[in-house]
Scaffold this motif. Structure first.
Motif, PDB file in Angstrom:
ATOM      1  N   LYS A   1      -6.301   3.088   5.910  1.00  0.00           N
ATOM      2  CA  LYS A   1      -5.695   2.807   7.148  1.00  0.00           C
ATOM      3  C   LYS A   1      -6.843   1.078   7.945  1.00  0.00           C
ATOM      4  CE  LYS A   1      -2.448   6.022   8.918  1.00  0.00           C
ATOM      5  NZ  LYS A   1      -1.873   5.676   7.725  1.00  0.00           N
TER       6      LYS A   1
ATOM      7  N   ASP B   1      -1.115   5.508   1.588  1.00  0.00           N
ATOM      8  CA  ASP B   1      -2.050   5.480   3.010  1.00  0.00           C
ATOM      9  C   ASP B   1      -3.179   4.769   3.810  1.00  0.00           C
ATOM     10  OD1 ASP B   1       1.035   5.871   3.691  1.00  0.00           O
ATOM     11  OD2 ASP B   1       1.280   8.537   3.057  1.00  0.00           O
TER      12      ASP B   1
ATOM     13  N   ASN C   1      -6.379  10.719   6.952  1.00  0.00           N
ATOM     14  CA  ASN C   1      -5.706  11.401   7.652  1.00  0.00           C
ATOM     15  C   ASN C   1      -6.148  13.453   6.598  1.00  0.00           C
ATOM     16  OD1 ASN C   1      -4.137  10.351   9.862  1.00  0.00           O
ATOM     17  ND2 ASN C   1      -2.452   9.201   7.647  1.00  0.00           N
ATOM     18  N   THR C   2      -7.342  12.838   6.007  1.00  0.00           N
ATOM     19  CA  THR C   2      -7.359  14.532   5.575  1.00  0.00           C
ATOM     20  C   THR C   2      -8.664  14.827   5.731  1.00  0.00           C
ATOM     21  OG1 THR C   2      -6.312  13.454   3.339  1.00  0.00           O
ATOM     22  CG2 THR C   2      -7.701  15.064   2.695  1.00  0.00           C
TER      23      THR C   2
ATOM     24  N   ASP D   1      -3.570  12.124  -3.535  1.00  0.00           N
ATOM     25  CA  ASP D   1      -2.175  10.949  -4.387  1.00  0.00           C
ATOM     26  C   ASP D   1      -2.843   9.541  -4.375  1.00  0.00           C
ATOM     27  OD1 ASP D   1       0.167  10.927  -5.271  1.00  0.00           O
ATOM     28  OD2 ASP D   1       0.819   9.641  -2.798  1.00  0.00           O
TER      29      ASP D   1
ATOM     30  N   ASP E   1       0.669  -1.400  -0.051  1.00  0.00           N
ATOM     31  CA  ASP E   1      -0.237   0.301  -0.128  1.00  0.00           C
ATOM     32  C   ASP E   1       1.181   0.840   0.034  1.00  0.00           C
ATOM     33  OD1 ASP E   1      -2.262   2.018   0.546  1.00  0.00           O
ATOM     34  OD2 ASP E   1      -1.948   1.435   2.590  1.00  0.00           O
ATOM     35  N   ARG E   2       0.693   2.301  -1.067  1.00  0.00           N
ATOM     36  CA  ARG E   2       1.570   2.918  -1.325  1.00  0.00           C
ATOM     37  C   ARG E   2       0.447   4.781  -0.470  1.00  0.00           C
ATOM     38  NH1 ARG E   2       1.130   6.681  -5.133  1.00  0.00           N
ATOM     39  NH2 ARG E   2      -0.109   5.609  -7.573  1.00  0.00           N
TER      40      ARG E   2
END
Length: 371
Positions: free
Chosen positions: A157, A155, A315-316, A255, A152-153
């Protein structure tokens, strides 16, 4: 409503083929009939102001099934049936791209990914174990491995260690695809009437009388391409399935790029214009989502937002911009129903949630079925 001479003469006189439904299947059916019968009069009837159902409401996945979906299908169908269905989906995608061109549908070959949630250890391990077998089964069709493990690139969770990557998947712009198909149909002198609901049809010796409520007309052949709304003509072989979808406002520096599947395809998301489009959750309430009514439910929308917040964009900050739903056609078997129902009536329905992939082929087959 009283028709004028002009309306009756140019729209409803000497109709050879009438197609009910102006979605992917209906338009491809009409285009195939035009190829076969260049001088025929072809009419498409659509009950919505836009193509109703799923053709303009889907997520724009150019896919043919995630690894977990294919494994589930192998548990319920023969190997030959699964291979045949995947082949049909793959050929359908190639047909769609060839007919319209990649630029017209904004095709992006970003590949597809499957995520496995932490609490789905059994499903994850089963997919890892059976991946080599599925790759071997599909190798005659794709000439190489379809599925591979990938770190996983993005991120995410709360997921298992590896994602499953499929380089053969892509994404399209559903709106551009439908606009391109509609333009092609108009260019081929195919008449399309929106906001017209077929109330009834009565088959006669040489034609079919079609009632639109205010008036009726006759057509030599009547073809139903209404997918999830075709339960009445398939005698229980098809049930509607609502899919709920949401999309975020644009997210700076997003991203995430590709098409993503979770839980055997019951959840799916993608990037589009720096937004995340996320849909699914039908498995939370199968009975409630077996409906032809458009709309959202608190149960499913809350779960979609929870997964966005905790798994996809942990985280966004994000804001939901819009929500909608579409109606699919499913059944106990995944093969589409393309058949002659009577002397002058035909249908091409039950796309199993894979309309983008398989709709063009179903339309071609339906167009070829007619004499």
């Amino acid at each position: 409503m009283q028709l004028s001479y002009w309306e009756n003469e140019h729209w409803f006189t000497n109709v050879d083929y009438t197609i009910v439904g102006s979605g992917i299947v209906g338009l491809h059916t009409a285009l195939r009939l035009r190829e076969r019968f260049p001088e025929s009069k072809i009419l498409i009837i659509e009950k919505g102001p836009l193509p109703q159902g799923a053709s303009t409401k889907n997520a724009g996945f150019a896919c043919f099934g995630s690894l977990s979906e294919i494994i589930a299908d192998l548990n319920n169908h023969t190997e030959e049936e699964v291979i045949s269905l995947i082949q049909k989906r793959w050929q359908g995608l190639q047909l769609l791209r060839k007919r319209l061109g990649d630029a017209a549908i904004d095709f992006k070959p970003y590949g597809g990914y499957e995520l496995f949630l932490k609490d789905d250890t059994a499903g994850y391990e089963d997919c890892m174990r059976r991946m080599p077998f599925v790759n071997e089964v599909l190798k005659p069709l794709f000439r190489t491995d379809v599925f591979a493990k990938e770190i996983d690139r993005f991120d995410f969770k709360g997921i298992q260690e590896y994602l499953v990557f499929n380089p053969f998947e892509g994404q399209i712009d559903t709106g551009l695809m439908m606009q391109a198909l509609l333009k092609e149909a108009v260019a081929q002198n195919i008449l399309i009437l929106n906001s017209q609901t077929v109330i009834a049809c009565h088959e006669k010796l040489d034609n079919v009388e079609v009632s639109l409520g205010d008036f009726s007309f006759t057509t030599k052949k009547l073809l139903f391409a209404t997918n999830g709304f075709a339960g009445g003509i398939t005698k229980g072989a098809l049930t509607p399935a609502r899919a709920q979808v949401l999309i975020t406002e644009p997210i700076p520096n997003l991203d995430i790029r590709g098409t993503f599947h979770i839980d055997r395809g019951y959840y799916y998301f993608r990037n589009i214009n720096n937004r995340i489009l996320f849909g699914g959750g039908r498995n939370l309430d199968f009975e409630g989502e077996t409906t032809t009514e458009f709309g959202q439910t608190e149960l499913i929308q809350n779960q979609l937002e929870k997964m966005l917040r905790e798994t996809i964009l942990p985280n966004t900050d994000f804001t939901i911009a819009h929500r909608w739903s579409g109606i699919m056609g499913i059944g106990s078997h995944k093969n589409p129903i393309v058949q002659q129902l009577s002397e002058h009536i035909y249908c091409g329905v039950r796309l199993g949630g894979m309309g983008v992939a398989i709709g063009s082929i179903v339309g071609m087959e339906l167009g070829d079925l007619v004499s």
